[in-house]
Design an enzyme around this catalytic site. Structure first.
Site, PDB file in Angstrom:
ATOM      1  N   LEU A  19     -30.491  20.732 -70.478  1.00  0.00           N
ATOM      2  CA  LEU A  19     -29.721  20.265 -69.665  1.00  0.00           C
ATOM      3  C   LEU A  19     -30.057  19.128 -68.857  1.00  0.00           C
ATOM      4  O   LEU A  19     -31.588  19.457 -68.337  1.00  0.00           O
ATOM      5  CB  LEU A  19     -28.485  21.371 -69.495  1.00  0.00           C
ATOM      6  CG  LEU A  19     -27.868  21.683 -67.949  1.00  0.00           C
ATOM      7  CD1 LEU A  19     -26.412  21.187 -69.097  1.00  0.00           C
ATOM      8  CD2 LEU A  19     -27.255  22.190 -67.710  1.00  0.00           C
ATOM      9  N   ASP A  20     -29.994  18.165 -68.310  1.00  0.00           N
ATOM     10  CA  ASP A  20     -31.097  16.855 -67.601  1.00  0.00           C
ATOM     11  C   ASP A  20     -31.273  17.262 -66.231  1.00  0.00           C
ATOM     12  O   ASP A  20     -30.886  18.595 -65.624  1.00  0.00           O
ATOM     13  CB  ASP A  20     -30.589  15.725 -67.484  1.00  0.00           C
ATOM     14  CG  ASP A  20     -29.698  14.932 -68.934  1.00  0.00           C
ATOM     15  OD1 ASP A  20     -30.590  14.908 -69.818  1.00  0.00           O
ATOM     16  OD2 ASP A  20     -28.665  14.253 -69.073  1.00  0.00           O
ATOM     17  N   ARG A  21     -32.071  17.117 -65.498  1.00  0.00           N
ATOM     18  CA  ARG A  21     -32.274  17.383 -64.727  1.00  0.00           C
ATOM     19  C   ARG A  21     -31.579  17.453 -63.136  1.00  0.00           C
ATOM     20  O   ARG A  21     -31.898  18.095 -62.274  1.00  0.00           O
ATOM     21  CB  ARG A  21     -33.861  16.390 -63.838  1.00  0.00           C
ATOM     22  CG  ARG A  21     -34.628  16.979 -62.615  1.00  0.00           C
ATOM     23  CD  ARG A  21     -35.718  16.082 -62.187  1.00  0.00           C
ATOM     24  NE  ARG A  21     -36.366  16.976 -61.111  1.00  0.00           N
ATOM     25  CZ  ARG A  21     -37.484  15.897 -60.302  1.00  0.00           C
ATOM     26  NH1 ARG A  21     -37.537  14.248 -60.551  1.00  0.00           N
ATOM     27  NH2 ARG A  21     -37.271  16.555 -58.934  1.00  0.00           N
ATOM     28  N   SER A  50     -28.743  17.450 -63.982  1.00  0.00           N
ATOM     29  CA  SER A  50     -26.963  17.931 -64.418  1.00  0.00           C
ATOM     30  C   SER A  50     -27.420  19.828 -63.740  1.00  0.00           C
ATOM     31  O   SER A  50     -28.267  20.255 -63.933  1.00  0.00           O
ATOM     32  CB  SER A  50     -26.679  17.936 -65.258  1.00  0.00           C
ATOM     33  OG  SER A  50     -26.645  16.434 -66.528  1.00  0.00           O
ATOM     34  N   ARG A  94     -27.872  11.859 -72.801  1.00  0.00           N
ATOM     35  CA  ARG A  94     -26.872  11.362 -71.052  1.00  0.00           C
ATOM     36  C   ARG A  94     -25.129  11.310 -72.291  1.00  0.00           C
ATOM     37  O   ARG A  94     -25.445   9.889 -70.996  1.00  0.00           O
ATOM     38  CB  ARG A  94     -27.304  10.568 -70.588  1.00  0.00           C
ATOM     39  CG  ARG A  94     -28.916  11.651 -69.935  1.00  0.00           C
ATOM     40  CD  ARG A  94     -30.019  10.434 -68.904  1.00  0.00           C
ATOM     41  NE  ARG A  94     -29.336   9.857 -67.834  1.00  0.00           N
ATOM     42  CZ  ARG A  94     -29.534  10.943 -66.397  1.00  0.00           C
ATOM     43  NH1 ARG A  94     -29.893  11.983 -66.869  1.00  0.00           N
ATOM     44  NH2 ARG A  94     -28.785  10.431 -65.258  1.00  0.00           N
TER      45      ARG A  94
END
Length: 204
Positions: free
Chosen positions: A50-52, A54, A149
Site C-alpha cells: 500500500l503506497d506511502r 495511501s 499506483r
C-alpha cells in the site's frame, strides 16, 4: 521471510489500518515511519503493498501460501478502495474506468466503479490539497489486479486526479472499526471465510 509452505500451530493473520505517510515495510534507511512503529509481532510480513501516500487495510501474515493466493494476479482477488477525486466524474468517465483504461499500453481489467457519498473517515494527518474553485467527490473502486499506483493512474487518465485513497477491503476482509495505526488478528470466522473464498486450506 514468509514460510515457504503452510504449517505450524502459530500462524498469524493480521489486519492493520495503515496511516498516511507510513511505509509498507519494517525498516527505512531515511528514518521515515514504518510498520515497526505500530506492529510488534515477530516474523509477519505485509501481504502485498500500500503506497506511502495511501491509507487503509493492510494484511500481514507469516503464512506464505496464504499471501501468495491473495496477491497473485492469476487469482483475481478483489480489492476495494475509496478515492476522493478532483471534480465530479460524469457517466462517461465512470464507464471508462469500468471497462478499463490504458496504462503503459496495457488496458486495465474491468472494474466495479461507483460514485458514493463522502464516507465517514478519520481526518488525515496531512490535509488534502484544497482548491476553492474545484469541487471534489468520492468513488468506490473494486479492482482484481494491483499494478503500481493503479487507482491513482486510472482516475488521472479520465481527468480526475485522486486526492485521498483509502483501501477498505481485500477480498472478504474489511477495514471495519479499526482506526489509523491500530491492528488486530483476524477472527476465526473471517479466516474461515477468507480461506474458503481462496480455495486454500493451511496445514497445521
Amino acid at each position: 521471510m514468509f514460510r515457504t509452505s503452510p504449517g505450524g500451530p502459530h500462524l498469524r493473520y493480521i489486519c492493520f489500518y495503515k496511516p498516511y505517510g507510513v511505509l509498507t515495510q519494517f525498516s527505512d534507511s531515511q528514518g521515515r515511519p514504518t510498520l515497526k512503529h505500530f506492529i510488534d509481532v515477530p516474523d509477519v510480513y505485509p501481504v502485498g503493498r500500500l503506497d506511502r501516500d495511501s491509507e487503509g487495510l493492510l494484511l500481514l501474515s507469516d503464512d506464505g501460501a496464504f499471501a501468495h493466493r491473495l496477491t497473485d494476479p492469476r487469482y483475481g482477488h478483489p480489492r476495494t478502495y475509496w478515492a476522493q477525486v478532483e471534480g465530479v466524474p460524469e457517466a462517461a468517465a465512470l464507464e471508462r474506468l469500468r471497462i478499463g483504461v490504458e496504462l503503459d499500453r496495457v488496458r486495465t481489467r474491468p472494474a466495479q466503479v461507483d460514485g458514493i457519498a463522502p464516507p465517514s473517515l478519520p481526518e488525515r494527518s496531512v490535509a488534502i490539497r484544497y482548491r476553492a474553485h474545484i469541487p471534489t467527490s468520492w468513488l468506490s473502486l473494486t479492482l482484481t489486479e494491483g499494478r503500481n499506483r493503479q487507482v491513482r493512474r486510472m482516475t488521472a487518465a479520465v481527468g480526475h486526479p485522486t486526492l485521498r485513497l483509502v483501501r477498505v477491503a481485500v477480498g472478504q476482509l474489511f477495514l471495519g472499526d479499526l482506526v489509523p495505526g491500530q491492528w488486530r488478528d483476524l477472527t476465526a470466522q473471517e479466516l474461515r471465510l477468507s480461506m474458503l473464498k481462496l480455495a486454500y486450506k493451511p496445514t497445521r
